[in-house]
Each structure stands twice: as C-alpha cells, then as structure tokens.
Enzyme design. Structure first.
Site, mmCIF file in Angstrom:
data_model
loop_
_atom_site.group_PDB
_atom_site.id
_atom_site.type_symbol
_atom_site.label_atom_id
_atom_site.label_comp_id
_atom_site.label_asym_id
_atom_site.label_seq_id
_atom_site.Cartn_x
_atom_site.Cartn_y
_atom_site.Cartn_z
ATOM 1 N N PRO A 149 103.023 138.302 18.358
ATOM 2 C CG PRO A 149 103.678 136.075 18.513
ATOM 3 C CD PRO A 149 103.466 137.181 17.531
ATOM 4 C CE LYS B 149 107.880 148.475 38.439
ATOM 5 N NZ LYS B 149 107.761 147.225 37.675
ATOM 6 C CD GLN C 209 109.749 142.698 17.313
ATOM 7 O OE1 GLN C 209 110.406 141.927 16.622
ATOM 8 N NE2 GLN C 209 109.278 142.363 18.500
ATOM 9 C CD1 TRP D 249 107.464 137.933 14.079
ATOM 10 C CD2 TRP D 249 106.209 139.776 13.885
ATOM 11 N NE1 TRP D 249 106.180 137.540 13.799
ATOM 12 C CE2 TRP D 249 105.392 138.638 13.674
ATOM 13 C CE3 TRP D 249 105.635 141.050 13.816
ATOM 14 C CZ2 TRP D 249 104.027 138.745 13.397
ATOM 15 C CZ3 TRP D 249 104.275 141.157 13.543
ATOM 16 C CH2 TRP D 249 103.482 140.026 13.337
ATOM 17 C CG ASP E 60 106.984 134.514 20.663
ATOM 18 O OD1 ASP E 60 107.068 133.349 20.269
ATOM 19 O OD2 ASP E 60 107.578 135.476 20.141
ATOM 20 C CE LYS F 119 115.612 149.850 28.264
ATOM 21 N NZ LYS F 119 116.612 148.814 28.232
ATOM 22 C CD1 TRP G 44 114.483 135.278 17.256
ATOM 23 C CD2 TRP G 44 112.602 136.358 16.688
ATOM 24 N NE1 TRP G 44 114.368 136.380 18.065
ATOM 25 C CE2 TRP G 44 113.238 137.063 17.734
ATOM 26 C CE3 TRP G 44 111.405 136.852 16.177
ATOM 27 C CZ2 TRP G 44 112.711 138.229 18.271
ATOM 28 C CZ3 TRP G 44 110.881 138.023 16.707
ATOM 29 C CH2 TRP G 44 111.534 138.691 17.745
#
Ligand code: ZN
Length: 962
Positions: free
Chosen positions: A47, A597, A557, A561, A86, A594, A521
């Site tokens: 999620p 904006k 992740q 996760w 999440d 990276k 988590w």
C-alpha cells in the site's frame, strides 16, 4: 467485417475514452471473473502511504503492478487486484499536525484533545485517498479501489492484534529496554530501517571534546573523548581497553593518560602544532581498570564513576579512553549493565534537561556550550569539530538522539536462520538482491522495536496490572471478542483514546492498557492476512492465497516492506509470504538528480501522458533499466521517441484500412495462425518474425525480466513497417486479386491483431483501440494469451541473408575508390555478385536486384558471405539512370502543381543536351506510365512550369491536368 479509411484516432482521445469504456463494461471485473478461482495468481499490493500524492515513482510501480497481472490474466490465471492504503503512523501524524498547527507532542492532549486529534487524522485519510484514482486510471492500471483495505479499518486492526498475540504467546515478542534512535519533536523511537530507507542522514558539524576525569586520591587524570558533549551530565563511567598500552603524559602542569598509539595525534592543537609534553610512564590499560574518578557533574553514587574495560575501545579514534553515558549509547548501555551501573537519564522525552545547570534547555542548543565551558574551566584539554553523517528524523527533520527507551521487541535473532533459508527460496529479480541486499538486511537486523509512543496507529493490545504480591502481570489481547469478554466493552473504534479507557479485573488484578501503539510496519507486514480479516473471516481464501505469487516495489523496500513481510510471516507461518519479488530502481529527473519540484527537472506525469500518451510512458519505463533494479533518468524526448516508434503500428493500420476500404476486403473472423496457407515468402517471413517475438516475450515475462521481454518489440515494428509493408506495397496496388493480394491482406490483418494481443499487457490502450477497430471485439483484455504459432526457419534464414546481401550491396555502391565515383542509388548498375554457401531462390534475388538497383544478380559458391557490385556504367545504363531522375523530377513537379496522386497529366519535357534528350526518347513509355501522363504535348498557358538539372543538363518541365 469491412474497414474504413481515416479511422485512426489520437492517443489522448482513445486513452481517455477507453478508461470510461472499461468502467462502463466492467472489463476489468470480467477479466478476473472469467478465470476459475482455483487458478489464482496472488499479487500483494504494497500500500502507498495515503497522505502522498501520485508521482512518477508510484506510477512506475503501478505500471508494473498492472502489466504483470494483465499478462498472467491472459495466461489463464485469476489475478485479483485490490488497492490498499497505509493510513497509520508518524507520517500521518506529521501530516495532521501541520494542518492543525501543532508544534510538538505536548500540544496533543493540552491544546487539542486526543479525541479531536484522532478524528482529524481519520478524516484526512479519507479525503486524500480520492486523489489517487484519476491518475491510476489514466496510467491504465486496473485495480479495485472500492474494495480497498485500509490499515486503519477495524477488521484490519483486529487481525494485527491476533498476529501480535500469536507471536507473544510463541515467545517471539518481549518487553525490554534498548538504546534506540529517538526523535525528540515527535517523542518516539524511530527505526534505523526508516532512517536508512529515506536516506535521512545529513552532514553535520559537531564539537568533540577531550575531557579530564581526575582519579580519586591521585594527581593523575584520564583524558576521555566524546563526540556528544551534551551526554556528559549523564556520565557514569569511563572505559579503556585492558590490553592496549597507555602513556601518562605531563603537559602544562597536568598529568593524564592517553593510549600510547594516540598520543601523537591527540597532542596537537587546532593548528596541528605539537603541544609540549613529557611521557612520565607507560602502563597497560588493565592497570587502570577498577580505579575511581571524581564526578564531572553530579555524584551518581558508589557504583558509578569507575574505569571499565571495554572491548569496543580502540586507539584509532580519540584518546583510547571513552566517556560512558549508558542512557545515550548502545555500547555504553550494555557495558554499564554488565558492570551493574544503573542507567541514568537527565533529559526528558522532548530532549530538554530535567536537572543541573542546563535544566529546561534542549540538548542540541547547549551541546557546544557545554564543551566550551569545560575548556574555559580547565576541565577539558580542547575542542575539535568533526563533520559526519548524522541521522535525522525521516518525517520532521529533527536531529535524532540515541536513548535508552523501554519498548516491545520482536525477536528477530531467534528466527534469523529461518528467514535466511526462506529468503533463498524467493525468486528475486534482479537475482543479485537475494544474496545481496535482502540477505544482508536479514543478517544484520536487530530485534524489531514494535512499539511507538504515539497516538494514530493500532493500539498495542497489551494490558498490565499488579497482583497482590506486587508482581506485574501482563495480558495480551488477540481479538475484540476476547476484550469484551474480560471488560464487557465493545467499541466502534479501537483507536486511542477510546481503547485506553477499557480496563478490567482478572484473578484479582486490575488491568489497564499500556499507552504504546504499534510500529505501522507491523501492519504493512500483516497485509497478506489482515486484508482478509484472517483468521476471523476468509480462512480458506487466505490459505489458498498464501504465499503470494508476486510483489514489486522499489529498491529501498527490500529493507522495509519486503523485510517486514518476511519478519511477520516467518514468525507466524514459518515462511516468506511471496514467491517472486521484483525490485525496480528509482526514476531520476532529466538532469540525473532526484526528481524535485525545486529543481524543475521533470514534467508532471499527467502532462507527459496527455502529450505523448500513457502507453508511451508505460512502454519506456517497462523496457528501461529500472526494471533491472537500476536507476534511470526520465527524459521527455525519450517518451516522445517511443511514441513515434509506436506510431509505426498506426501507420500500418492506416495503410491497411486505406486499401482494404478501396478493395472492399472483408475479414472472415478468423484469428488462426495463417502461416501454413501462405505462399509469398514475405508473408511467411513477417508472421514467423511475429511468432518469434512472441516466444521472446513469453520466455522473459515468465522470468519477470520485463526489459528483455520488451526488447524485441521495436525491432519487430521496424521489420514489419519498413520491410514487410514497404516490400509489399505493390501487392496492394494491383487491381486484380490473383490470390497473392488476398494473402497480403490476411497477413497484415493477422499481424496487427496479433500485435494488439501480445502487446496488451504493456500498452493496454493502443492494444485495445487497435483490436476493437480490426475485429469489432469487446476487449483484447478478455482474450487468452494465444498459443505461439509456427515459425518457418528456412524463410527466416533466406530473408536474413537477402537483407545482409542488400546491406553490403548498398555499401559497395556508396564506396569510393580512386577510379570510381560514388553512384547514386537511382542509377541502375549492371550486376551484383554474392558469394555464399547456398544460392538464394529467384524470389530473394529479385528483391536484391530491386533494392540495390542492379540489372542482374549472380551467385558464386563460397563459405563466407561476400558481395561485389559492377560499377561500370554503360551508356544504356546511364540513360536509364537519367530516366529515373526525370521521373523523380516530374513527380516533384506534380506535387508542386498541387495535383492529386491519381490525376492524369499532359506533359512536355525539354532537355538541355542531346544525351538527356535521348534518355527521355528511349524511355518515353516508362516515363509516361510512372508519371500518369496521358499525352505528351506542348503545354498550354496555364501549365505548371519548372526547371531542374540532371547530370549537368538542364531539363524544363511543363505539365497540366489532362
Ligand atoms: Zn520527528
């Protein structure tokens, strides 16, 4: 079925229409439901955090989460795809606090009630969730939003309680105290994994200080070094290493110990000048161990202020003597515990001193001041500033501290070998993750701190009381029913503060909940079963779907996760909950940095999709190194480039429909492989190439290597468009269908429809639009993945050789030598000779003659392919070349005159020299046929006139519509 020309639509038009079409016709639902339940292919959706907004990174993950399930659906699997949210944890709280203007944790419960705070958190989660659906639809991802699970749902939280209790009862969860990273703004421990994942380390400059500790009943000092002067008020010991040597130095009237190896480095001032000193004596560290020293600040009692022996001390940093504040360092904590020195805290949960001269002040505010005052008072030798990577809170940016903190832990150490074993069972792509990042994460993972001192999260289901004998009793609750049985209370919402109010008596003990909440988590790691409210509901469904077939997320992740999924599920079920894990890289901005904006280094994804199509963005990303786990800089021009190349499909479609409309060609409704019935080697070739590409896709999609699976698509489009269609043009021009023309139609239709099917997982919009237009069918996404058709290797080989001869023949034409001049391709040459093992049949040799523009192709037997061209231009050839130039000039003139392609003309040509005139005279009929000239005649007054030069001779052209 018949076809119309001019039916091609713009991508933005059909992409937006198809989103609505699929919704209206429930195409996604149908595609899932048409597959039997016992063919489940289980995909776990990691999620996204609900407060985020969709960006390129989440779209990339979404594209993969769409393409792979679409592929397996077509292969006959039932792939249910349910969105998840999440909702809990620090990110949600920080998000809410910004909205409410809350400065720190103390405001909650004072400035705003906890009840209002929690209600606001929940409301925010509901609102921001709706932002996502439009963008996810736009990228073409099929997923069930309405059935989405949320980690804040009552049922989800109950499954998390169940899991906690299971692990607790199995002895895998324990309460303890450990030194943890801690955010003083949010007043909660933070896990190292979280800090590492978001790369929240920053370059900080901090003071380090060399402090004198005076030994009791002696004029000697220990010179200890620390990089955290703020911890000195909590000093309880100093540590040396017993088996290294220390020197007692005399310097400026003071005698102090420094590790011998460190003396030279320590005894320099900030200008790197040596300080004057004498070495009084040298001793082993062990001789210092056990000595007492006078406290620097407050006296902490008899057990404190001793010299300890510590294995972690080295002479490489500082002085080889280390200041120990057990509450604020992991090693300090363990060392002092071993030596029965109590852990003492001088700082509250917000990082302010609770005692002493800096009481009420923040540790980071006075860190430098403490160091400076010690030097000023003669209690320290010097200050040195160090630059180092220091962890900051990944959510609020506050500089983190280490502190001993009572927490609840999951025993990772006890299941480490199982986790390693299970990790090796996973099909990782790219494969190096298995024994690389994933294995290393598991190998080095500490026991998992499950508790947080926060509010908006699943409450830890732990109640405590004290029995009559004064002994603490713990009751862990695994379900709402269990809690009701004990307390008689049932809640609508088991979040804090409501759950905190539930108390109960059991066996004469009164129980109250501990205030802690769960690390979010743990919830993410519970999603395989908690999304189904297992084990309270859907027992069979969960058991049939565990472990999942496939998960995909970006590289960080693996430590987050993926790791937590593995930790929870190995703990509960003794197995890793996924079979295949795909790990993708990070999309960087157009400057390689990276995406940000403030850098302005990327175009908004929605704008990019509207300009170049969602399919082009999908195609580019799926075929990029990202899907091999590498990073990739996204350039708008690359999306544009893919869009242009995909347009080859539409150009072929336009060509097909234009002629099919004129000829009234009808499709008989068959999607069967036509190969066996085809005669023309061009048809056999393109169908074989298509089947070859499909084999390549299957082979690599089955191995989850998406870039490789897609690598043959654009080369095939080039072959189909720039070779097959180009070489076949004249077959469609013929007025009579001699059978060959019908084959050409059938082949091109088959190629385009088959393309729509095999590209459907990757570019679902273009595939759907193409399929519907060419078949009138409901949806390409409801089809089965087609069996791979036949391949004619002989034709593939012959065509490959033909194209190689052509390539070398054209190169030979272009080559200049001393006597030869470069020859224009329009100038016919007498002959080309190729050497090879076997002669090509006439069909291919005639293609060679046509492409290289030679009158004759001859063959010589030989092992290696070689090609030569006779560049001797006879007068006849030269005149023929001129004739070609004349035809081209007339065609240009026709265009300039604004004539239609099928307009017949009256033409008058006047050559400036006799050779050119002869070329025209000799080839009058060819020129006439090629330029649609009805009659040669003097032009009238309104004729279009132009002049050009051919081989140095002037040519005047006059033409008009006949
Ligand atoms: Zn923080």
């Amino acid at each position: 079925m018949k076809f119309e020309s001019g039916t091609r639509r713009k991508a933005i038009e059909y992409e937006k229409d198809l989103v609505q079409y699929w919704k209206k016709h429930k195409t996604f639902e149908k595609s899932v439901e048409q597959r039997p339940k016992d063919t489940a292919y289980v995909f776990y959706d990691g999620p996204p955090f609900i407060t985020g907004v969709p960006h390129h990174g989440t779209l990339l993950t979404s594209i993969v989460k769409d393409a792979v399930p679409r592929y397996w659906t077509m292969k006959g699997k039932r792939v249910e795809r349910v969105w998840g949210w999440d909702c809990h944890g620090l990110p949600a709280e920080v998000f809410t606090e910004k909205k409410l203007g809350i400065q720190d944790k103390r405001d909650i419960g004072t400035k705003i009630s906890l009840e209002e705070y929690i209600t606001t958190c929940r409301d925010n989660m509901v609102q921001t969730g709706n932002l996502w659906e439009d963008t996810i639809d736009r990228i073409g991802r099929w997923v069930d939003f309405r059935g989405a699970y949320k980690t804040m749902d009552k049922n989800f939280m109950e499954s998390v309680w169940w899991a906690f209790k299971q692990l607790y009862e199995a002895g895998k969860i324990y309460e303890g105290e450990k030194v943890l990273l801690y955010c003083t703004r949010d007043a909660t421990p933070i896990s190292k994994a979280e800090v590492a994942m978001d790369n929240s380390y920053q370059q900080d400059t901090d003071p380090s200080v060399y402090v004198y500790f005076k030994l009791v009943d002696s004029d000697e000092y220990m010179l200890a070094w620390t990089t955290t002067p703020w911890t000195l008020p909590a000093n309880l010991a100093v540590a040396v290493k017993g088996d290294i040597e220390y020197s007692l130095l005399q310097c400026a009237g003071k005698k102090f110990y420094v590790a011998t190896e460190a003396v030279d480095r320590v005894m320099r001032d900030e200008k790197h000048q040596h300080l004057a000193y004498n070495v009084v004596k040298k001793i082993q560290g062990s001789e210092l161990v056990g000595k007492h020293y006078e406290p620097l600040f407050a006296d902490r009692g008899e057990t404190a202020h001793r010299v300890l022996d510590a294995h972690f001390v080295t002479h490489e940093d500082g002085t080889g003597i280390v200041h120990e504040a057990p509450a604020y360092g992991e090693e300090d904590y363990l060392l002092c515990k071993e030596n029965n020195i109590p852990v003492l805290s001088v700082v509250d949960e917000n990082g302010n001193y609770t005692e002493g001269q800096w009481q009420g002040q923040n540790i980071w505010d006075v860190n430098k001041e403490i160091a400076k005052s010690l030097v000023a008072e003669g209690k320290a030798l010097k200050i040195e500033y160090i630059r180092h990577e220091y962890p900051h809170c990944h959510r609020c940016g506050t500089k983190l501290m280490y502190r001993a903190h009572p927490s609840w832990f999951m025993d990772i150490d006890g299941q480490r070998s199982l986790m390693l074993e299970q990790n090796a069972e996973v099909n990782w792509f790219p494969e190096h993750i298995k024994h690389g990042r994933s294995e290393k994460t598991i190998e080095s993972a500490p026991d998992w701190n499950l508790s947080r001192d926060r509010f908006w999260a699943t409450a830890m289901p732990v109640w405590k009381g004290v029995d009559t004998g004064g002994v603490e009793q713990v009751k862990v609750i695994g379900s709402y029913a269990e809690l009701k049985e004990l307390s008689g209370v049932e809640l609508e919402d088991y979040h804090r503060p409501w759950v905190d109010d539930i108390e109960f008596d059991l066996d004469g003990v009164h129980y109250k909940r501990i205030e802690k909440v769960m690390d979010c988590w743990f919830e993410s790691g519970s999603m395989p079963f908690a999304q189904f409210h297992y084990p309270f509901e859907n027992k069979e469904k969960f058991e049939a779907s565990f472990p999942g077939d496939f998960i995909v997320e970006y590289v960080p992740q693996v430590r987050a996760w993926f790791y937590y999924l593995s930790a929870v599920n190995n703990g509960l079920f003794q197995r890793v909950p996924f079979k295949t894990a795909l790990v993708h890289g990070t999309i960087a901005g157009n400057d390689g940095r990276k995406m940000s904006k403030s850098y302005g280094n990327y175009t908004d994804p929605n704008e990019l999709m509207d300009t170049y199509s969602a399919d082009a963005l999908r195609f580019l990303l799926l075929g990029s190194p990202l899907l091999g786990g590498e990073d990739f800089s996204l350039q708008d021009k690359d999306v544009q480039d893919v869009q242009r190349k995909l347009a080859m499909i539409w150009n072929m479609y336009d060509f097909f429909t234009m002629y099919a409309a004129v000829d009234g060609w009808e499709w008989d409704g068959s999607l069967d492989d036509p190969l066996e019935k085809l005669q023309n080697p061009l048809d056999v070739w393109v169908v074989s190439r298509l089947h070859q590409m499909q084999t390549h896709i299957v082979q690599h999609m089955d191995a989850y290597n998406l870039p490789e699976a897609m690598s043959e698509v654009l080369p095939f489009l080039d072959d189909a468009s720039n070779w097959y269609v180009r070489r076949s043009r004249r077959r469609f021009w013929k007025s009579e269908d001699d059978g060959d023309k019908g084959d050409a139609y059938r082949t091109l239709h088959y190629v385009l429809v088959r393309l729509s099917i095999v590209l459907a997982p990757f570019i679902p919009f273009l595939a759907e639009e193409l399929y519907q237009k060419l078949t009138g069918g409901e949806s390409v996404h409801l089809l089965d993945w087609p069996a791979i058709g036949a391949v004619d290797d002989l034709v593939l080989d012959a065509m490959a050789q033909t194209r190689a001869v052509i390539e070398q023949g054209l190169a030979a034409r272009m080559q200049k030598s001393e006597v030869e001049v470069q020859v224009k391709v329009r100038q016919p040459l007498a002959s080309l000779t190729y050497t090879s093992e076997q002669r090509l049949v006439d069909f291919y040799e005639s293609i060679i003659a046509d492409e290289v523009n030679v009158k004759e192709v001859t063959w010589q037997s030989g092992v290696k392919l070689a090609v030569s061209v006779d560049k001797n231009i006879t007068r006849a050839l030269r005149r023929e070349g001129m004739m070609r130039e004349v035809i081209r000039a007339v065609q240009n003139a026709r265009k300039q005159a604004g004539l239609q392609v099928d307009d017949r003309i009256v033409l008058h040509l006047l050559a400036g020299d006799t050779e050119l005139q002869k070329a025209i005279d000799e080839h009058r009929e060819v020129i006439q046929a090629e330029t649609l000239t009805q009659t040669y005649a003097e032009a009238g007054e309104d004729a279009f006139c132009t002049e050009t030069t051919i081989d140095g001779a002037e040519l005047a052209i006059a033409l008009q519509k006949a």
